[in-house]
Design an enzyme around this catalytic site. Structure first.
Site, PDB file in Angstrom:
ATOM      1  N   LYS A   1       0.728  -1.294   0.065  1.00 48.18           N
ATOM      2  CA  LYS A   1       0.016   0.081   0.187  1.00 48.18           C
ATOM      3  C   LYS A   1       0.923   1.222  -0.081  1.00 48.18           C
ATOM      4  CE  LYS A   1      -4.244  -0.240   0.268  1.00 48.18           C
ATOM      5  NZ  LYS A   1      -4.929  -0.306  -0.913  1.00 48.18           N
TER       6      LYS A   1
ATOM      7  N   TRP B   1       4.580   1.264  -0.733  1.00 54.59           N
ATOM      8  CA  TRP B   1       5.509   1.253  -1.908  1.00 54.59           C
ATOM      9  C   TRP B   1       4.857   1.475  -3.292  1.00 54.59           C
ATOM     10  CZ3 TRP B   1      10.022   2.796  -1.738  1.00 54.59           C
ATOM     11  CH2 TRP B   1      10.698   2.683  -0.236  1.00 54.59           C
TER      12      TRP B   1
ATOM     13  N   CYS C   1      14.586   1.874  11.739  1.00 51.32           N
ATOM     14  CA  CYS C   1      14.744   1.014  12.773  1.00 51.32           C
ATOM     15  C   CYS C   1      13.392   1.598  13.503  1.00 51.32           C
ATOM     16  CB  CYS C   1      15.887   1.060  13.784  1.00 51.32           C
ATOM     17  SG  CYS C   1      15.722  -0.064  15.215  1.00 51.32           S
ATOM     18  N   VAL C   2      12.410   0.678  13.993  1.00 52.46           N
ATOM     19  CA  VAL C   2      11.245   1.270  14.819  1.00 52.46           C
ATOM     20  C   VAL C   2      11.296   0.103  15.936  1.00 52.46           C
ATOM     21  CG1 VAL C   2       8.730   1.023  15.009  1.00 52.46           C
ATOM     22  CG2 VAL C   2       9.904   2.035  12.892  1.00 52.46           C
TER      23      VAL C   2
ATOM     24  N   SER D   1       4.349  -2.402  13.237  1.00 51.54           N
ATOM     25  CA  SER D   1       2.893  -2.743  12.500  1.00 51.54           C
ATOM     26  C   SER D   1       2.044  -1.653  12.801  1.00 51.54           C
ATOM     27  CB  SER D   1       2.438  -4.213  12.915  1.00 51.54           C
ATOM     28  OG  SER D   1       3.615  -5.127  12.590  1.00 51.54           O
ATOM     29  N   LYS D   2       2.575  -0.454  13.131  1.00 50.37           N
ATOM     30  CA  LYS D   2       1.743   0.580  13.073  1.00 50.37           C
ATOM     31  C   LYS D   2       1.746   1.598  11.792  1.00 50.37           C
ATOM     32  CE  LYS D   2       2.002   0.447  18.340  1.00 50.37           C
ATOM     33  NZ  LYS D   2       0.662   0.358  18.550  1.00 50.37           N
ATOM     34  N   ARG D   3       2.427   1.164  10.973  1.00 48.49           N
ATOM     35  CA  ARG D   3       2.719   2.086   9.607  1.00 48.49           C
ATOM     36  C   ARG D   3       3.596   3.230  10.040  1.00 48.49           C
ATOM     37  NH1 ARG D   3       1.977  -1.347   5.879  1.00 48.49           N
ATOM     38  NH2 ARG D   3       1.637   0.463   4.127  1.00 48.49           N
TER      39      ARG D   3
ATOM     40  N   LEU E   1      26.398  -0.418   4.120  1.00 48.99           N
ATOM     41  CA  LEU E   1      27.118  -0.974   5.242  1.00 48.99           C
ATOM     42  C   LEU E   1      25.992  -1.482   6.235  1.00 48.99           C
ATOM     43  CD1 LEU E   1      29.098   2.346   6.217  1.00 48.99           C
ATOM     44  CD2 LEU E   1      30.068  -0.027   5.500  1.00 48.99           C
TER      45      LEU E   1
HETATM   46  C1  NHW Z   1      14.918  10.627  -2.819  1.00 47.92           C
HETATM   47  C2  NHW Z   1      15.174  10.528  -1.414  1.00 47.92           C
HETATM   48  C3  NHW Z   1      14.611   9.075  -0.821  1.00 47.92           C
HETATM   49  C4  NHW Z   1      15.019   8.450   0.467  1.00 47.92           C
HETATM   50  C5  NHW Z   1      14.177   7.525   0.843  1.00 47.92           C
HETATM   51  C6  NHW Z   1      14.486   5.869  -0.003  1.00 47.92           C
HETATM   52  C7  NHW Z   1      13.567   4.845   0.404  1.00 47.92           C
HETATM   53  C8  NHW Z   1      14.461   4.331   1.495  1.00 47.92           C
HETATM   54  C9  NHW Z   1      13.414   3.039   2.023  1.00 47.92           C
HETATM   55  C10 NHW Z   1      14.151   2.668   3.443  1.00 47.92           C
HETATM   56  C11 NHW Z   1      15.220   1.586   3.326  1.00 47.92           C
HETATM   57  C12 NHW Z   1      16.023   1.097   4.801  1.00 47.92           C
HETATM   58  C13 NHW Z   1      16.992   0.612   4.304  1.00 47.92           C
HETATM   59  C14 NHW Z   1      17.605  -0.041   5.937  1.00 47.92           C
HETATM   60  O1  NHW Z   1      17.497   0.568   6.867  1.00 47.92           O
HETATM   61  C15 NHW Z   1      18.451  -1.583   5.735  1.00 47.92           C
HETATM   62  S1  NHW Z   1      17.124  -2.471   5.789  1.00 47.92           S
HETATM   63  C16 NHW Z   1      17.053  -2.752   7.539  1.00 47.92           C
HETATM   64  C17 NHW Z   1      15.622  -2.239   8.094  1.00 47.92           C
HETATM   65  N1  NHW Z   1      15.340  -2.457   9.454  1.00 47.92           N
HETATM   66  C18 NHW Z   1      15.023  -3.701   9.994  1.00 47.92           C
HETATM   67  O2  NHW Z   1      14.617  -4.474   9.511  1.00 47.92           O
HETATM   68  C19 NHW Z   1      15.232  -3.285  11.598  1.00 47.92           C
HETATM   69  C20 NHW Z   1      14.165  -4.323  12.394  1.00 47.92           C
HETATM   70  N2  NHW Z   1      12.530  -3.900  11.845  1.00 47.92           N
HETATM   71  C21 NHW Z   1      12.113  -2.779  12.049  1.00 47.92           C
HETATM   72  O3  NHW Z   1      12.639  -1.832  12.661  1.00 47.92           O
HETATM   73  C22 NHW Z   1      10.921  -2.465  11.449  1.00 47.92           C
HETATM   74  O4  NHW Z   1      10.138  -3.737  10.972  1.00 47.92           O
HETATM   75  C23 NHW Z   1      11.014  -1.789  10.014  1.00 47.92           C
HETATM   76  C24 NHW Z   1      11.290  -0.358  10.493  1.00 47.92           C
HETATM   77  C25 NHW Z   1      11.760  -2.123   9.282  1.00 47.92           C
HETATM   78  C26 NHW Z   1       9.413  -1.859   9.559  1.00 47.92           C
HETATM   79  O5  NHW Z   1       8.457  -1.291  10.377  1.00 47.92           O
HETATM   80  P1  NHW Z   1       7.199  -2.025  10.758  1.00 47.92           P
HETATM   81  O6  NHW Z   1       6.721  -1.442  12.006  1.00 47.92           O
HETATM   82  O7  NHW Z   1       7.669  -3.547  10.778  1.00 47.92           O
HETATM   83  O8  NHW Z   1       6.188  -1.917   9.497  1.00 47.92           O
HETATM   84  P2  NHW Z   1       5.410  -0.586   9.418  1.00 47.92           P
HETATM   85  O9  NHW Z   1       5.972   0.592  10.093  1.00 47.92           O
HETATM   86  O10 NHW Z   1       3.811  -1.031   9.819  1.00 47.92           O
HETATM   87  O11 NHW Z   1       5.214  -0.250   7.934  1.00 47.92           O
HETATM   88  C27 NHW Z   1       4.905  -1.229   6.874  1.00 47.92           C
HETATM   89  C28 NHW Z   1       5.726  -0.995   5.779  1.00 47.92           C
HETATM   90  O12 NHW Z   1       7.096  -0.697   5.763  1.00 47.92           O
HETATM   91  C29 NHW Z   1       7.663  -1.401   4.376  1.00 47.92           C
HETATM   92  N3  NHW Z   1       8.710  -1.904   4.955  1.00 47.92           N
HETATM   93  C30 NHW Z   1       8.913  -3.010   5.855  1.00 47.92           C
HETATM   94  N4  NHW Z   1      10.481  -3.146   6.028  1.00 47.92           N
HETATM   95  C31 NHW Z   1      10.849  -2.100   5.168  1.00 47.92           C
HETATM   96  C32 NHW Z   1      12.336  -1.926   4.944  1.00 47.92           C
HETATM   97  N5  NHW Z   1      13.393  -2.784   5.344  1.00 47.92           N
HETATM   98  N6  NHW Z   1      12.745  -1.213   4.024  1.00 47.92           N
HETATM   99  C33 NHW Z   1      11.567  -0.308   3.388  1.00 47.92           C
HETATM  100  N7  NHW Z   1      10.277  -0.560   3.739  1.00 47.92           N
HETATM  101  C34 NHW Z   1       9.956  -1.485   4.645  1.00 47.92           C
HETATM  102  C35 NHW Z   1       6.547  -2.560   4.335  1.00 47.92           C
HETATM  103  O13 NHW Z   1       6.897  -3.177   3.075  1.00 47.92           O
HETATM  104  C36 NHW Z   1       5.252  -1.918   4.576  1.00 47.92           C
HETATM  105  O14 NHW Z   1       5.003  -1.036   3.399  1.00 47.92           O
HETATM  106  P3  NHW Z   1       3.908  -1.720   2.039  1.00 47.92           P
HETATM  107  O15 NHW Z   1       2.662  -1.996   2.941  1.00 47.92           O
HETATM  108  O16 NHW Z   1       4.220  -0.862   0.973  1.00 47.92           O
HETATM  109  O17 NHW Z   1       4.532  -3.042   1.788  1.00 47.92           O
END
Ligand code: NHW
Ligand code: U53
Length: 389
Positions: A4, A6, A140-141, A147-149, A389
């Site tokens: 939703k 992306w 990081c959340v 899961s609160k968007r 990194l």
């Molecule tokens: C022009 C400049 C542009 C700059 C920006 C570029 C883009 C940068 C993008 C970021 C790059 C980061 C790179 C990086 O840091 C390296 S990848 C490491 C990401 N961090 C972690 O895995 C840490 C542990 N997990 C968490 O903290 C949470 O699970 C996170 C915060 C990951 C998601 O929080 P949550 O509480 O679990 O989920 P909701 O808040 O409810 O949100 C759900 C929505 O988030 C989408 N989602 C989930 N994981 C994702 C991820 N790794 N990238 C992008 N999107 C991700 C998911 O598809 C869904 O969207 P959808 O419904 O469309 O599918």
């Protein structure tokens, strides 16, 4: 499955994969700076944005603690990345960095940091185009706020702040599949301390293998083999920059490093990044280069071990010393520095040495993404010259 958030973003959409009528390059044009949203996105009432001054020890400690307890874990919850404070300061302050791109969310009342996302500027070449991008990382959340968007809000806010600096593209990696990877890579692991990897349950004793036989299998010499192999020093920056720029030119996506970038990203920094080169004893020419970064992991729920000492292959260039021999010397140095495992992605020419040097394939994948930049044909991992990194 529905993405939703992306599906609203200027990224390659799954429905468009294979549509060769769409041109490579930016998906949306830049917005006039006066039309970029001037104020931060709304957060739920209890929370506020905080720009994190990573130079402040107190703030850096808060960021470190949030990531230590809430950042990325493997699928079996055996490990969690444990980036050190010194590593975070290195990763977040490259030449030309913006403090405003180090973004936190904290509880208004307690000031507790509960979410984080960062960007750093980088010049990335895609084919023959050099594009100024943000490398986004450390999203990081807190586990209690999942899961609160909240993640889409974090992503929109870092996007807004990057736009304010007139930058319109980004690069990022993730272990999860999102619309749409430009490439998908595989991790490879080389045991340096097989007994510990078996103790923690990552590795298993091979069939018909004893522990002592396993230790012998992964044993490495005490000293490196290549004449002229030594640590990189400041005066080597010009030569290493020339060597690295020439080497990276063969890949479709790669950083466009200049001497300032090489000095920041590749000069040795204790417990953060190690780099070595081969200086020909006869001609004093710098012919080869290799490097790895230090990213330990917390070992979750193990009574005997709390930390895994992990080295990650960074940038390696071989022009005279065979890559196999160069990387074996890197393994020897990593073992002497008491690392437990040496990891490498199958990017660049890494696949040519992983099998020979007793790496085993990991079960995790790493997906590479570009934001607002279409690459019609996904790259093979060996066409990637970028390590984030
Ligand atoms: C022009 C400049 C542009 C700059 C920006 C570029 C883009 C940068 C993008 C970021 C790059 C980061 C790179 C990086 O840091 C390296 S990848 C490491 C990401 N961090 C972690 O895995 C840490 C542990 N997990 C968490 O903290 C949470 O699970 C996170 C915060 C990951 C998601 O929080 P949550 O509480 O679990 O989920 P909701 O808040 O409810 O949100 C759900 C929505 O988030 C989408 N989602 C989930 N994981 C994702 C991820 N790794 N990238 C992008 N999107 C991700 C998911 O598809 C869904 O969207 P959808 O419904 O469309 O599918
Ligand atoms: C022993 C081999 O596994 C790892 O090195 C390791 C360590 N810590 C992690 C923390 C989070 C994590 O989340 C994906 C994975 C690991 C991994 S495997 C993938 C990284 C590599 N190479």
């Amino acid at each position: 499955n529905r993405h939703k958030f992306w599906e609203t973003q200027p990224v390659g959409q799954f429905k468009d994969v294979g549509d060769s009528s769409l041109p490579d390059g930016p998906i949306e044009p830049p917005t006039p700076l006066s039309e970029v949203k001037q104020e931060p996105y709304n957060l739920p009432n209890l929370y506020e944005w905080i720009t994190c001054d990573i130079n402040s020890d107190e703030v850096c400690t808060d960021v470190y603690n949030l990531l230590t307890d809430n950042y990325v874990e493997d699928d079996e919850n055996m490990f969690r990345f444990n980036y050190s404070k010194e590593f975070l300061r290195w990763a977040l302050r490259p030449p030309g960095y913006f403090k405003s791109w180090h973004i936190g969310v904290r509880v208004k009342s307690s000031k507790k940091l509960v979410a984080f996302i960062t960007g750093v500027p980088a010049r990335i070449r895609v084919h023959d185009e050099i594009v100024l991008m943000a490398e986004v990382n450390f999203l990081c959340v807190h586990k209690k706020l999942r899961s609160k968007r909240l993640a889409p809000v974090m992503i929109k806010e870092v996007t807004r702040r990057v736009h304010l600096e007139n930058i319109w593209q980004a690069a990022y990696t993730a272990g999860v599949v999102l619309p749409t990877p430009m490439s998908t890579c595989q991790y490879w692991h080389r045991s340096l301390n097989p007994k510990k990897l078996i103790d923690v349950g990552f590795s298993k004793l091979g069939a018909r293998m004893t522990m002592s036989r396993t230790i012998k299998l992964f044993k490495l010499p005490d000293s490196t083999a290549t004449p002229g192999f030594r640590k990189m020093e400041l005066h080597d920056v010009p030569a290493v920059t020339r060597l690295l720029r020439n080497y990276l030119s063969q890949f479709i996506v790669a950083p466009d490093f200049d001497e300032n970038d090489v000095e920041h990203w590749l000069l040795p920094k204790e417990d953060v990044v190690d780099s070595f080169l081969v200086e020909s004893p006869e001609t004093h020419e710098i012919t080869d280069f290799c490097s790895f970064y230090t990213l330990p992991s917390s070992i979750l729920g193990n009574p005997n071990h709390s930390t895994l000492k992990v080295a990650y292959s960074y940038y390696n260039v071989s022009t005279k010393t065979p890559l196999l021999q160069l990387m074996n010397d890197v393994l020897i140095v990593a073992k002497k520095k008491d690392f437990d495992v040496f990891n490498a992605l199958d990017v660049m020419q890494n696949e040519t040495f992983v099998k020979e040097l007793k790496f085993g394939p990991g079960d995790g994948k790493l997906h590479y993404y570009l934001y607002n930049y279409r690459i019609k044909h996904a790259l093979r991992s060996s066409e990637l010259g970028l390590v984030l990194l």
